[in-house]
Design a protein around this motif. Structure first.
Motif, PDB file in Angstrom:
ATOM      1  N   LEU A  18       0.873  -1.648  -0.083  1.00 50.73           N
ATOM      2  CA  LEU A  18       0.015   0.285   0.197  1.00 50.73           C
ATOM      3  C   LEU A  18       0.895   1.121  -0.048  1.00 50.73           C
ATOM      4  CD1 LEU A  18      -3.237  -1.061   2.118  1.00 50.73           C
ATOM      5  CD2 LEU A  18      -3.275  -0.635  -0.466  1.00 50.73           C
ATOM      6  N   ASN A  19       1.761   1.030   0.628  1.00 53.26           N
ATOM      7  CA  ASN A  19       2.894   2.262   0.695  1.00 53.26           C
ATOM      8  C   ASN A  19       3.621   2.589  -0.218  1.00 53.26           C
ATOM      9  OD1 ASN A  19       6.038   3.729   1.896  1.00 53.26           O
ATOM     10  ND2 ASN A  19       4.188   4.269   2.080  1.00 53.26           N
ATOM     11  N   GLN A  20       3.969   1.682  -1.053  1.00 54.88           N
ATOM     12  CA  GLN A  20       4.167   1.730  -2.488  1.00 54.88           C
ATOM     13  C   GLN A  20       3.604   2.422  -3.567  1.00 54.88           C
ATOM     14  OE1 GLN A  20       5.678  -2.234  -3.637  1.00 54.88           O
ATOM     15  NE2 GLN A  20       7.293  -2.440  -2.011  1.00 54.88           N
ATOM     16  N   HIS A  21       1.906   2.207  -3.260  1.00 56.32           N
ATOM     17  CA  HIS A  21       1.387   2.477  -4.089  1.00 56.32           C
ATOM     18  C   HIS A  21       0.154   4.156  -3.800  1.00 56.32           C
ATOM     19  CE1 HIS A  21       0.689  -0.803  -5.878  1.00 56.32           C
ATOM     20  NE2 HIS A  21       0.198  -0.427  -6.970  1.00 56.32           N
ATOM     21  N   LYS A  22       0.857   4.743  -2.829  1.00 51.65           N
ATOM     22  CA  LYS A  22       0.594   5.889  -2.056  1.00 51.65           C
ATOM     23  C   LYS A  22      -0.138   6.092  -0.852  1.00 51.65           C
ATOM     24  CE  LYS A  22       4.983   7.355  -3.035  1.00 51.65           C
ATOM     25  NZ  LYS A  22       5.750   7.449  -2.372  1.00 51.65           N
ATOM     26  N   VAL A  23      -1.196   4.901  -0.510  1.00 52.87           N
ATOM     27  CA  VAL A  23      -2.211   4.851  -0.041  1.00 52.87           C
ATOM     28  C   VAL A  23      -2.459   4.430   1.933  1.00 52.87           C
ATOM     29  CG1 VAL A  23      -4.321   3.391   0.269  1.00 52.87           C
ATOM     30  CG2 VAL A  23      -3.491   3.921  -2.384  1.00 52.87           C
ATOM     31  N   ALA A  24      -2.802   4.979   2.361  1.00 52.06           N
ATOM     32  CA  ALA A  24      -2.687   4.408   3.389  1.00 52.06           C
ATOM     33  C   ALA A  24      -3.920   3.888   3.933  1.00 52.06           C
ATOM     34  CB  ALA A  24      -1.921   6.184   4.572  1.00 52.06           C
ATOM     35  N   LEU A  25      -3.591   3.032   5.280  1.00 51.04           N
ATOM     36  CA  LEU A  25      -5.046   2.723   5.563  1.00 51.04           C
ATOM     37  C   LEU A  25      -5.341   2.585   7.285  1.00 51.04           C
ATOM     38  CD1 LEU A  25      -8.188   0.730   5.345  1.00 51.04           C
ATOM     39  CD2 LEU A  25      -6.107  -1.295   4.505  1.00 51.04           C
ATOM     40  N   ARG A  26      -6.178   2.380   7.951  1.00 49.20           N
ATOM     41  CA  ARG A  26      -6.325   2.615   8.970  1.00 49.20           C
ATOM     42  C   ARG A  26      -7.496   2.657   9.747  1.00 49.20           C
ATOM     43  NH1 ARG A  26      -6.178   9.084   9.510  1.00 49.20           N
ATOM     44  NH2 ARG A  26      -8.708   8.778  10.154  1.00 49.20           N
ATOM     45  N   ILE A  27      -7.647   1.808  11.077  1.00 45.98           N
ATOM     46  CA  ILE A  27      -8.754   1.868  12.284  1.00 45.98           C
ATOM     47  C   ILE A  27      -8.603   2.618  13.299  1.00 45.98           C
ATOM     48  CG2 ILE A  27     -10.587   1.084  13.320  1.00 45.98           C
ATOM     49  CD1 ILE A  27     -10.277  -1.335  11.298  1.00 45.98           C
ATOM     50  N   ARG A  28      -9.394   4.500  13.033  1.00 48.21           N
ATOM     51  CA  ARG A  28      -9.122   4.951  14.389  1.00 48.21           C
ATOM     52  C   ARG A  28     -10.347   4.486  15.203  1.00 48.21           C
ATOM     53  NH1 ARG A  28      -8.809  11.683  13.216  1.00 48.21           N
ATOM     54  NH2 ARG A  28      -6.697  10.546  12.738  1.00 48.21           N
ATOM     55  N   LYS A  29     -10.100   4.227  16.149  1.00 49.79           N
ATOM     56  CA  LYS A  29     -10.922   4.610  18.002  1.00 49.79           C
ATOM     57  C   LYS A  29     -11.306   5.238  18.602  1.00 49.79           C
ATOM     58  CE  LYS A  29     -11.531   2.063  22.407  1.00 49.79           C
ATOM     59  NZ  LYS A  29     -10.874   0.597  22.928  1.00 49.79           N
ATOM     60  N   LYS A  30     -12.384   5.725  18.931  1.00 51.45           N
ATOM     61  CA  LYS A  30     -12.171   7.402  19.182  1.00 51.45           C
ATOM     62  C   LYS A  30     -13.596   7.132  20.014  1.00 51.45           C
ATOM     63  CE  LYS A  30     -13.603  11.406  18.214  1.00 51.45           C
ATOM     64  NZ  LYS A  30     -14.221  13.401  17.739  1.00 51.45           N
ATOM     65  N   GLY A  31     -12.792   7.347  21.538  1.00 52.76           N
ATOM     66  CA  GLY A  31     -14.363   6.469  22.182  1.00 52.76           C
ATOM     67  C   GLY A  31     -14.692   5.211  22.190  1.00 52.76           C
ATOM     68  N   GLY A  32     -15.904   5.160  22.145  1.00 53.87           N
ATOM     69  CA  GLY A  32     -16.624   3.778  21.355  1.00 53.87           C
ATOM     70  C   GLY A  32     -16.365   3.398  19.877  1.00 53.87           C
ATOM     71  N   ARG A  33     -15.991   4.163  19.332  1.00 55.05           N
ATOM     72  CA  ARG A  33     -16.324   4.128  17.732  1.00 55.05           C
ATOM     73  C   ARG A  33     -15.331   3.690  17.010  1.00 55.05           C
ATOM     74  NH1 ARG A  33     -17.912   9.560  15.687  1.00 55.05           N
ATOM     75  NH2 ARG A  33     -18.452   7.900  14.038  1.00 55.05           N
ATOM     76  N   TYR A  34     -15.295   2.801  15.864  1.00 54.28           N
ATOM     77  CA  TYR A  34     -13.752   2.851  15.699  1.00 54.28           C
ATOM     78  C   TYR A  34     -14.496   2.510  14.151  1.00 54.28           C
ATOM     79  CZ  TYR A  34     -12.855  -0.665  19.145  1.00 54.28           C
ATOM     80  OH  TYR A  34     -11.977  -1.368  20.369  1.00 54.28           O
ATOM     81  N   ILE A  35     -13.572   3.469  12.837  1.00 47.34           N
ATOM     82  CA  ILE A  35     -13.640   3.998  12.180  1.00 47.34           C
ATOM     83  C   ILE A  35     -12.688   3.464  11.005  1.00 47.34           C
ATOM     84  CG2 ILE A  35     -13.678   6.281  10.232  1.00 47.34           C
ATOM     85  CD1 ILE A  35     -14.550   7.834  13.080  1.00 47.34           C
ATOM     86  N   GLN A  36     -12.972   3.190   9.840  1.00 51.72           N
ATOM     87  CA  GLN A  36     -12.017   2.830   8.794  1.00 51.72           C
ATOM     88  C   GLN A  36     -11.719   3.532   8.198  1.00 51.72           C
ATOM     89  OE1 GLN A  36     -12.239  -1.515   7.386  1.00 51.72           O
ATOM     90  NE2 GLN A  36     -12.303  -0.978   4.903  1.00 51.72           N
ATOM     91  N   THR A  37     -10.666   4.063   7.469  1.00 49.00           N
ATOM     92  CA  THR A  37     -10.240   5.292   6.682  1.00 49.00           C
ATOM     93  C   THR A  37      -9.626   4.783   5.831  1.00 49.00           C
ATOM     94  OG1 THR A  37     -10.715   6.538   8.337  1.00 49.00           O
ATOM     95  CG2 THR A  37      -9.758   7.577   6.731  1.00 49.00           C
ATOM     96  N   THR A  40      -5.679   8.759  -0.117  1.00 51.94           N
ATOM     97  CA  THR A  40      -4.146   8.593  -0.812  1.00 51.94           C
ATOM     98  C   THR A  40      -3.648  10.089  -0.821  1.00 51.94           C
ATOM     99  OG1 THR A  40      -5.450  10.058  -2.524  1.00 51.94           O
ATOM    100  CG2 THR A  40      -6.127   7.842  -2.765  1.00 51.94           C
ATOM    101  N   LYS A  41      -2.333   9.882  -1.600  1.00 50.37           N
ATOM    102  CA  LYS A  41      -1.030  10.310  -1.844  1.00 50.37           C
ATOM    103  C   LYS A  41      -2.073  11.858  -1.711  1.00 50.37           C
ATOM    104  CE  LYS A  41       3.021  12.353  -1.470  1.00 50.37           C
ATOM    105  NZ  LYS A  41       3.448  12.571  -0.155  1.00 50.37           N
ATOM    106  N   GLY A  42      -2.185  11.559  -2.919  1.00 52.26           N
ATOM    107  CA  GLY A  42      -3.048  13.158  -3.545  1.00 52.26           C
ATOM    108  C   GLY A  42      -1.645  14.452  -3.472  1.00 52.26           C
ATOM    109  N   GLU A  43      -1.959  15.506  -3.349  1.00 53.66           N
ATOM    110  CA  GLU A  43      -0.649  16.515  -3.141  1.00 53.66           C
ATOM    111  C   GLU A  43       0.118  17.184  -2.761  1.00 53.66           C
ATOM    112  OE1 GLU A  43      -1.391  18.397  -6.883  1.00 53.66           O
ATOM    113  OE2 GLU A  43      -2.851  19.888  -6.057  1.00 53.66           O
ATOM    114  N   SER A  44       1.103  17.960  -2.113  1.00 53.33           N
ATOM    115  CA  SER A  44       0.967  19.311  -1.587  1.00 53.33           C
ATOM    116  C   SER A  44       1.555  19.711  -3.059  1.00 53.33           C
ATOM    117  CB  SER A  44       1.655  18.346  -0.564  1.00 53.33           C
ATOM    118  OG  SER A  44       2.021  19.663   0.476  1.00 53.33           O
ATOM    119  N   VAL A  45       1.141  21.713  -1.762  1.00 56.77           N
ATOM    120  CA  VAL A  45       1.210  22.695  -2.059  1.00 56.77           C
ATOM    121  C   VAL A  45       2.014  23.599  -1.573  1.00 56.77           C
ATOM    122  CG1 VAL A  45       1.085  24.092  -4.518  1.00 56.77           C
ATOM    123  CG2 VAL A  45       0.644  22.045  -5.007  1.00 56.77           C
TER     124      VAL A  45
END
Length: 322
Positions: A49-68, A71-76
């Protein structure tokens, strides 16, 4: 494609904590939300995934879980724009079927995904309204963890909810004049991958189109050299290599020459903060020549002055209006 548009600043933890009350007052923030965010990032053992500039995570906030997925996108000029998809899930376990809704890289097996690192931090957040623009302020203090390795994390993120992207620089300018910060082009995911495997750090790479107007060509050169300066600043933070300061100073000299030359082509393109170049170049030279500043102290020393951050932010504002 849903898009995230944000500006990121790095800051020393002790500086942020001691100046946080005055910063919130300067930004006219009366109410904040505090939360603990635990984030697990997934990839294949070969970091596909990193080679394709993609990040995949699961975030825990309180009692919720969010899969995100991002993409790499751009930075200017410090402003990041990337694709982002989010789904609420029941626990800290990937739901592969959700990934069918986004741009999934070819050849990457979902079955091979495994946890590779974590970013765990306290987030202090609020919203800022500026002339019809709504911005989310997120202050993150914590650590990136990979195996037995840890790296401190202290960032301020400004994300556009709605309105004019240029207002990000207005808010960033208030912050940079309150205490030392620096623009950053590096995401939490990139830092996590680097901690997990130093081989993914890579070299500087930036592509731009030379075709079109002369004005567009010059702007592209300035953006490229600003990105290179920020790249070197981040490399010093990671490698703690004092020898990089010579390269950083040379990069700033080139950037100064490019920016100053613009006013001779078009008087309306004059950069009104030229004096900050000389101040920052001189300061880097002083740090480089100070035998008392070793590799371990080099990044904290670099990030102890306001001039560099103010210069980077004002360059970003200037480029946005170019």
């Amino acid at each position: 494609m849903p898009k995230e548009v944000e500006l990121k600043l790095v800051v020393l933890p002790e500086v942020l904590e001691s100046n946080l009350p005055s910063l919130l007052k300067a930004l006219n923030v009366d109410k904040v939300e505090e939360s603990w965010l635990a984030n697990t990032y997934f990839d294949t053992p070969g970091f596909s995934l990193n080679q394709h500039k993609v990040a995949l995570r699961i975030r825990k906030k309180g009692g919720r879980y969010i899969q995100t997925l991002k993409t790499k996108g751009e930075s200017v000029a410090g402003v990041h724009q990337r694709g982002e998809w989010e789904w609420e899930v029941e626990r800290n376990k990937l739901v592969p079927s959700l990934l069918e809704e986004c741009v999934w890289p070819n050849g990457v097996s979902v079955d091979a995904l495994t946890p590779v690192f974590e970013t765990n931090f306290k987030r202090i957040s609020s919203f800022i309204e500026r002339d019809g623009t709504k911005i989310e302020l997120a202050i993150d203090i914590g650590r990136i963890v990979s195996g037995g390795k840890k790296e401190r994390l202290c960032e301020i993120e400004l994300e556009i909810i709605e309105g004019d992207v240029g207002r990000l620089f207005d808010v960033a300018s208030v912050i940079a004049r309150s205490f030392p910060v620096m623009l950053s082009d590096v995401s939490k995911a990139e830092r996590g991958y680097r901690l997990s495997n130093e081989g993914v750090a890579g070299c500087f790479s930036y592509q731009y189109d030379c075709a079109g107007s002369y004005e567009g060509y010059v702007k592209g050169l300035v953006v490229r050299n600003l990105s290179y300066w920020l790249f070197l600043f981040d490399r010093v933070a990671f490698s703690r290599d004092k020898a990089l300061l010579s390269e950083m100073r040379d990069a700033l000299v080139v950037l100064q020459e490019l920016v100053v030359s613009c006013k001779f082509v078009d008087a309306s393109k004059e950069f009104s903060h030229e004096g900050l170049f000389a101040a920052e170049i001189a300061r880097i030279g002083e740090v480089l020549g100070d035998a008392g500043v070793g590799n371990d102290e080099i990044f904290d020393t670099l990030l102890s002055s306001r001039d560099g951050g103010v210069l980077a932010i004002e360059l970003g504002r200037w480029l946005h209006a170019f």
